[in-house]
Design a protein around this motif. Structure first.
Motif, PDB file in Angstrom:
ATOM      1  N   VAL A  14      -5.151  -0.678   2.405  1.00 36.78           N
ATOM      2  CA  VAL A  14      -4.108  -0.380   3.385  1.00 36.78           C
ATOM      3  C   VAL A  14      -4.373   1.014   3.945  1.00 36.78           C
ATOM      4  O   VAL A  14      -4.610   1.966   3.192  1.00 36.78           O
ATOM      5  CB  VAL A  14      -2.709  -0.431   2.740  1.00 36.78           C
ATOM      6  N   ASP A  32       0.082  -5.234  10.356  1.00 32.68           N
ATOM      7  CA  ASP A  32       1.133  -4.268  10.048  1.00 32.68           C
ATOM      8  C   ASP A  32       2.320  -5.063   9.505  1.00 32.68           C
ATOM      9  O   ASP A  32       2.759  -6.048  10.127  1.00 32.68           O
ATOM     10  CB  ASP A  32       1.566  -3.479  11.289  1.00 32.68           C
ATOM     11  N   GLU A  76      -2.198   2.932   5.600  1.00 33.06           N
ATOM     12  CA  GLU A  76      -1.046   3.795   5.317  1.00 33.06           C
ATOM     13  C   GLU A  76       0.079   2.965   4.735  1.00 33.06           C
ATOM     14  O   GLU A  76       0.369   1.872   5.217  1.00 33.06           O
ATOM     15  CB  GLU A  76      -0.573   4.490   6.600  1.00 33.06           C
ATOM     16  N   VAL A  77       0.707   3.459   3.689  1.00 32.11           N
ATOM     17  CA  VAL A  77       1.850   2.792   3.082  1.00 32.11           C
ATOM     18  C   VAL A  77       3.007   3.782   2.982  1.00 32.11           C
ATOM     19  O   VAL A  77       2.853   4.869   2.436  1.00 32.11           O
ATOM     20  CB  VAL A  77       1.500   2.203   1.691  1.00 32.11           C
ATOM     21  N   LEU A  98      -0.170  -6.536  -3.269  1.00 29.01           N
ATOM     22  CA  LEU A  98       0.960  -6.906  -2.452  1.00 29.01           C
ATOM     23  C   LEU A  98       2.026  -7.692  -3.230  1.00 29.01           C
ATOM     24  O   LEU A  98       3.123  -7.904  -2.733  1.00 29.01           O
ATOM     25  CB  LEU A  98       0.500  -7.752  -1.256  1.00 29.01           C
ATOM     26  N   ALA A 149       9.284  -1.087   2.349  1.00 29.28           N
ATOM     27  CA  ALA A 149       7.899  -0.630   2.497  1.00 29.28           C
ATOM     28  C   ALA A 149       7.411  -0.970   3.897  1.00 29.28           C
ATOM     29  O   ALA A 149       7.696  -2.051   4.425  1.00 29.28           O
ATOM     30  CB  ALA A 149       6.994  -1.281   1.459  1.00 29.28           C
ATOM     31  N   THR A 150       6.703  -0.037   4.505  1.00 32.38           N
ATOM     32  CA  THR A 150       6.049  -0.247   5.794  1.00 32.38           C
ATOM     33  C   THR A 150       4.556  -0.054   5.587  1.00 32.38           C
ATOM     34  O   THR A 150       4.116   1.020   5.171  1.00 32.38           O
ATOM     35  CB  THR A 150       6.577   0.749   6.850  1.00 32.38           C
ATOM     36  N   LEU A 151       3.791  -1.095   5.862  1.00 32.66           N
ATOM     37  CA  LEU A 151       2.349  -1.074   5.622  1.00 32.66           C
ATOM     38  C   LEU A 151       1.627  -1.132   6.955  1.00 32.66           C
ATOM     39  O   LEU A 151       1.831  -2.059   7.755  1.00 32.66           O
ATOM     40  CB  LEU A 151       1.931  -2.268   4.755  1.00 32.66           C
ATOM     41  N   HIS A 152       0.770  -0.152   7.197  1.00 33.63           N
ATOM     42  CA  HIS A 152      -0.026  -0.110   8.423  1.00 33.63           C
ATOM     43  C   HIS A 152      -1.491  -0.372   8.079  1.00 33.63           C
ATOM     44  O   HIS A 152      -2.027   0.204   7.126  1.00 33.63           O
ATOM     45  CB  HIS A 152       0.092   1.259   9.102  1.00 33.63           C
ATOM     46  N   LYS A 187       4.821   8.614   1.079  1.00 28.91           N
ATOM     47  CA  LYS A 187       3.776   8.034   1.915  1.00 28.91           C
ATOM     48  C   LYS A 187       2.420   8.188   1.233  1.00 28.91           C
ATOM     49  O   LYS A 187       2.145   9.196   0.589  1.00 28.91           O
ATOM     50  CB  LYS A 187       3.750   8.713   3.289  1.00 28.91           C
ATOM     51  N   VAL A 193      -3.096  -3.283   7.077  1.00 29.52           N
ATOM     52  CA  VAL A 193      -3.379  -4.103   5.901  1.00 29.52           C
ATOM     53  C   VAL A 193      -4.639  -4.918   6.178  1.00 29.52           C
ATOM     54  O   VAL A 193      -4.712  -5.668   7.161  1.00 29.52           O
ATOM     55  CB  VAL A 193      -2.198  -5.040   5.587  1.00 29.52           C
TER      56      VAL A 193
END
Length: 265
Positions: free
Chosen positions: A105, A63, A107-108, A259, A83-86, A251, A88
């Motif tokens: 990813v 994450d 969720e972004v 990336l 950006a918040t990446l869940h 989202k 990866v």
């Protein structure tokens, strides 16, 4: 026994140091790759969450939070890009080597923030302030610059109008009510009427605008921002005003991203 305990403690400390070192180096590699790939003016802040980092690397799942500043053609100055990446999915070897193309990813979340200084430049009103009326704060905190989210139609814009030929209000402080809307890929700030002061200080600071001049004044406080796209190509789905800033968010789920392409150069 004492030597054994001391040895185990030293070994644990060494493992923690190695783990933090590996995480820090990986964050550095992603940051440098992002700066070059997205043509940023400074290294972005990259945080890989979770401890221990090396255990996560065995699962190749991370994450990640990214914060940067970037230029946009439609907004003078720089905006804050986040950006918040869940979830990866990336092998440790690719993370360290900077091989950050076509990364799955789960969720972004992407967002950008237009801060007060840039808003002032956008409107050509250097001292522009954006705040909300207490009754319209969704969290009930009220006041300007609060942490809560402003509901649509609850904005108040205040600033000193620039002096231009043919106008009567150059150098005068004016406050207007405005709607904040997201229509497709466009953020619209639409001044709908003058804001009527309620306190003695506001009354003393604001200018009374004759009816005939109000359309021109409202036009000065009306702007459209083309969002184009949020970080990593996320489409905008929400706009709000927070702490004097305009925040645009979106989202995506089950996406494949590069990336090193926080934004297109």
């Amino acid at each position: 026994m004492r030597k054994l305990i001391i040895g185990l403690v030293c070994l644990a400390c060494l493992a923690v140091v190695v783990d933090f070192g590996a995480a820090a180096y990986s964050e550095y590699r992603v940051s440098r790759t992002l700066r070059v790939g997205a043509d940023l003016t400074a290294d972005p802040e990259v945080t890989i969450h979770g401890f221990p980092f090396l255990i996560q690397s065995l699962r190749s799942r991370y994450d990640v939070d990214i914060e940067a500043r970037g230029n946009r053609q439609d907004i003078p100055g720089e905006v804050a890009l986040e950006a918040t990446l869940h979830g990866v999915r990336l092998p440790l070897s690719d993370l360290i080597d900077g091989n950050l193309h076509n990364v799955p990813v789960e969720e972004v979340e992407g967002r950008f923030r237009v801060e007060p200084t840039e808003l002032g430049r956008l409107f050509n009103i250097p001292d522009l302030q954006l705040h909300s009326r207490p009754a319209d704060k969704s969290d009930g905190t009220g006041g300007s610059g609060g942490s809560g989210m402003t509901t649509t139609g609850a904005l108040v814009l205040t600033g000193t109008l620039p002096t231009t030929p043919g106008t009567q209000f150059g150098g005068k402080n004016v406050s207007v009510q405005a709607d904040l809307l997201l229509e497709g890929d466009q953020v619209k700030i639409i001044a709908t009427g003058l804001y009527h002061p309620t306190t003695a200080t506001e009354i003393a600071q604001n200018t009374v605008v004759p009816e005939a001049d109000r359309p021109a004044v409202l036009a000065r406080f009306t702007r459209t921002i083309d969002t184009i796209e949020l970080p990593f190509g996320v489409r905008p789905t929400k706009v709000s005003a927070q702490g004097g800033q305009i925040v645009v968010e979106g989202k995506g789920v089950n996406a494949t991203i590069d990336l090193d392409r926080l934004q297109q150069p």
